[in-house]
Design a protein around this motif. Structure first.
Motif, PDB file in Angstrom:
ATOM      1  N   PHE A 244      34.730  48.199  -3.929  1.00 12.11           N
ATOM      2  CA  PHE A 244      34.992  49.469  -4.635  1.00 12.11           C
ATOM      3  C   PHE A 244      35.773  48.884  -6.048  1.00 12.11           C
ATOM      4  O   PHE A 244      35.282  49.172  -6.932  1.00 12.11           O
ATOM      5  N   TRP A 245      36.566  47.743  -5.736  1.00 10.01           N
ATOM      6  CA  TRP A 245      37.170  47.516  -7.175  1.00 10.01           C
ATOM      7  C   TRP A 245      36.553  46.577  -7.824  1.00 10.01           C
ATOM      8  O   TRP A 245      36.624  46.440  -9.151  1.00 10.01           O
ATOM      9  N   ALA A 246      35.657  45.885  -7.312  1.00 12.71           N
ATOM     10  CA  ALA A 246      34.429  45.059  -8.062  1.00 12.71           C
ATOM     11  C   ALA A 246      33.715  46.070  -8.995  1.00 12.71           C
ATOM     12  O   ALA A 246      33.630  45.853 -10.063  1.00 12.71           O
ATOM     13  N   GLY A 247      33.432  47.175  -8.455  1.00 12.37           N
ATOM     14  CA  GLY A 247      32.619  48.164  -8.889  1.00 12.37           C
ATOM     15  C   GLY A 247      33.462  48.765  -9.993  1.00 12.37           C
ATOM     16  O   GLY A 247      32.974  48.875 -11.404  1.00 12.37           O
ATOM     17  N   VAL A 248      34.744  49.135  -9.904  1.00  7.80           N
ATOM     18  CA  VAL A 248      35.566  49.791 -10.817  1.00  7.80           C
ATOM     19  C   VAL A 248      35.858  48.657 -11.994  1.00  7.80           C
ATOM     20  O   VAL A 248      35.760  49.383 -13.206  1.00  7.80           O
TER      21      VAL A 248
ATOM     22  N   ASN B  97      30.477  62.587 -22.511  1.00 10.20           N
ATOM     23  CA  ASN B  97      29.044  61.969 -22.413  1.00 10.20           C
ATOM     24  C   ASN B  97      29.259  60.457 -21.697  1.00 10.20           C
ATOM     25  O   ASN B  97      28.421  60.092 -20.870  1.00 10.20           O
ATOM     26  N   GLN B  98      30.462  59.839 -22.032  1.00 11.93           N
ATOM     27  CA  GLN B  98      30.763  58.668 -21.352  1.00 11.93           C
ATOM     28  C   GLN B  98      31.082  58.890 -19.922  1.00 11.93           C
ATOM     29  O   GLN B  98      30.743  58.145 -19.051  1.00 11.93           O
ATOM     30  N   LEU B  99      31.712  60.128 -19.374  1.00 12.38           N
ATOM     31  CA  LEU B  99      31.818  60.282 -18.050  1.00 12.38           C
ATOM     32  C   LEU B  99      30.707  60.354 -17.473  1.00 12.38           C
ATOM     33  O   LEU B  99      30.442  60.188 -16.371  1.00 12.38           O
ATOM     34  N   VAL B 100      29.559  61.100 -18.113  1.00 11.71           N
ATOM     35  CA  VAL B 100      28.491  61.482 -17.351  1.00 11.71           C
ATOM     36  C   VAL B 100      27.666  60.128 -17.237  1.00 11.71           C
ATOM     37  O   VAL B 100      27.110  59.920 -16.184  1.00 11.71           O
ATOM     38  N   TYR B 101      27.749  59.289 -18.337  1.00 14.29           N
ATOM     39  CA  TYR B 101      27.173  58.070 -18.111  1.00 14.29           C
ATOM     40  C   TYR B 101      27.693  57.301 -16.970  1.00 14.29           C
ATOM     41  O   TYR B 101      27.110  56.582 -16.291  1.00 14.29           O
ATOM     42  N   MET B 102      29.091  57.167 -16.741  1.00 17.33           N
ATOM     43  CA  MET B 102      29.583  56.416 -15.892  1.00 17.33           C
ATOM     44  C   MET B 102      29.045  56.947 -14.500  1.00 17.33           C
ATOM     45  O   MET B 102      29.042  56.069 -13.465  1.00 17.33           O
ATOM     46  N   LEU B 103      28.729  58.418 -14.220  1.00 18.46           N
ATOM     47  CA  LEU B 103      28.586  58.844 -13.090  1.00 18.46           C
ATOM     48  C   LEU B 103      27.073  58.464 -12.793  1.00 18.46           C
ATOM     49  O   LEU B 103      26.916  58.049 -11.439  1.00 18.46           O
ATOM     50  N   LYS B 104      26.185  58.320 -13.631  1.00 19.92           N
ATOM     51  CA  LYS B 104      24.765  57.829 -13.406  1.00 19.92           C
ATOM     52  C   LYS B 104      24.790  56.182 -13.286  1.00 19.92           C
ATOM     53  O   LYS B 104      23.993  55.679 -12.239  1.00 19.92           O
ATOM     54  N   MET B 105      25.699  55.472 -14.056  1.00 18.05           N
ATOM     55  CA  MET B 105      25.892  54.025 -13.791  1.00 18.05           C
ATOM     56  C   MET B 105      26.283  53.580 -12.648  1.00 18.05           C
ATOM     57  O   MET B 105      26.279  52.307 -12.125  1.00 18.05           O
ATOM     58  N   SER B 106      27.229  54.349 -11.917  1.00 18.55           N
ATOM     59  CA  SER B 106      27.700  54.174 -10.703  1.00 18.55           C
ATOM     60  C   SER B 106      26.673  53.863  -9.606  1.00 18.55           C
ATOM     61  O   SER B 106      27.119  53.386  -8.409  1.00 18.55           O
ATOM     62  N   SER B 107      25.705  54.469  -9.894  1.00 22.09           N
ATOM     63  CA  SER B 107      24.687  54.317  -8.830  1.00 22.09           C
ATOM     64  C   SER B 107      24.179  52.747  -8.801  1.00 22.09           C
ATOM     65  O   SER B 107      23.708  52.287  -7.562  1.00 22.09           O
ATOM     66  N   LEU B 108      24.736  51.967  -9.674  1.00 25.17           N
ATOM     67  CA  LEU B 108      24.153  50.515  -9.631  1.00 25.17           C
ATOM     68  C   LEU B 108      25.158  49.840  -8.721  1.00 25.17           C
ATOM     69  O   LEU B 108      24.748  48.472  -8.275  1.00 25.17           O
ATOM     70  N   VAL B 109      26.192  50.219  -8.327  1.00 28.31           N
ATOM     71  CA  VAL B 109      27.061  49.395  -7.650  1.00 28.31           C
ATOM     72  C   VAL B 109      26.651  49.390  -6.127  1.00 28.31           C
ATOM     73  O   VAL B 109      27.284  48.853  -5.301  1.00 28.31           O
ATOM     74  N   SER B 110      25.646  50.423  -5.688  1.00 28.31           N
ATOM     75  CA  SER B 110      24.936  50.327  -4.630  1.00 28.31           C
ATOM     76  C   SER B 110      24.141  48.723  -4.234  1.00 28.31           C
ATOM     77  O   SER B 110      24.139  48.438  -3.065  1.00 28.31           O
TER      78      SER B 110
END
Length: 246
Positions: free
Chosen positions: A114-118, A177-190
């Motif tokens: 979690f914190w690595a992703g954050v 827009n950056q929050l939306v971008y962050m929501l989408k980029m969070s998928s990469l933490v998978s």
């Protein structure tokens, strides 16, 4: 726009009734489908928590990076510009892998998924936030600074009470827009095992062998989540504009 999206989804679902499609894996009227849907939705909590935590940190760091970039001190401007250019040049997926696998070796600390992703998301986004804040602050007329100076406000108070409130109103759409971008980029933490929406979908695909149907639901999850966030940002923008007029 919304009508076109709904029509497209309806067309997809109708066409998916053929024998080649297996919508039963996500059919809420069946026990197995309901369990699968619940499993997919269980990743929503970590997606939102990861994104909100990262964007909160990146906004603070971005502001701290932007202010030296506006200074009359050349070395401080160089440091700020160097940070922005270097961080923006690193692909976010590479940064996630480096933070998770490389940073513990350098620091000697154990970092959870979690914190690595954050850390990776916040670090990457902070460079963009810095540019957003820099542009917003520079858009404020010099007369505002002169007026604050005339009543003996310090630099910190000028920024806090005069400049930043006006700048934030102007950059709010960009922050949204950056929050939306962050929501989408969070998928990469998978890729490092974070149990968010995309990871849950990947795990379900392995067990059910129905990637088309499962990833379609994943698309809908992100679509609904981002539409809600976008609506919230627009509401906040209208609210702040209304308060400014009053």
């Amino acid at each position: 726009m919304y009508r076109a999206i709904i029509c497209l989804l309806m067309l997809t679902l109708v066409s998916g009734c053929s024998d080649q499609w297996g919508w039963y894996v996500v059919d809420p009227t069946t026990k197995n489908g309901a369990v699968n849907l619940q499993f997919l939705l269980s990743g929503l909590y970590y997606t939102v928590l990861l994104s909100v935590t990262a964007i909160s940190i990146s906004v603070v760091v971005g502001l701290l990076i932007a202010l030296p970039g506006l200074s009359s001190n050349r070395p401080m401007r160089v440091v700020s510009r160097t940070y922005v250019e270097v961080v923006r040049a690193v692909p976010i997926l590479v940064l996630i892998l480096w933070v998770y696998y490389g940073l513990p070796q350098l620091s000697g600390l154990t970092i959870t998924v979690f914190w690595a992703g954050v850390i990776a998301l916040a670090l990457s986004d902070s460079a963009f936030e810095a540019e957003i804040f820099r542009a917003g602050i520079q858009s404020i007329a010099k007369g505002q600074y002169e007026a604050a100076h005339s009543i003996s406000l310090s630099y910190a108070d000028t920024m806090r009470f005069v400049i930043l409130p006006q700048a934030i109103r102007r950059i709010l759409p960009a922050l949204g827009n950056q929050l939306v971008y962050m929501l989408k980029m969070s998928s990469l933490v998978s890729v490092i095992g974070m149990q968010e929406l995309t990871r849950k979908a990947n795990e379900l695909v392995v067990s059910e062998y129905r990637p088309l149907e499962i990833y379609t639901i994943l698309v809908l999850e992100y679509l609904v989540l981002i539409l809600i966030v976008s609506a919230g940002v627009r509401w906040l923008e209208r609210r702040m504009q209304s308060d400014e007029r009053n």
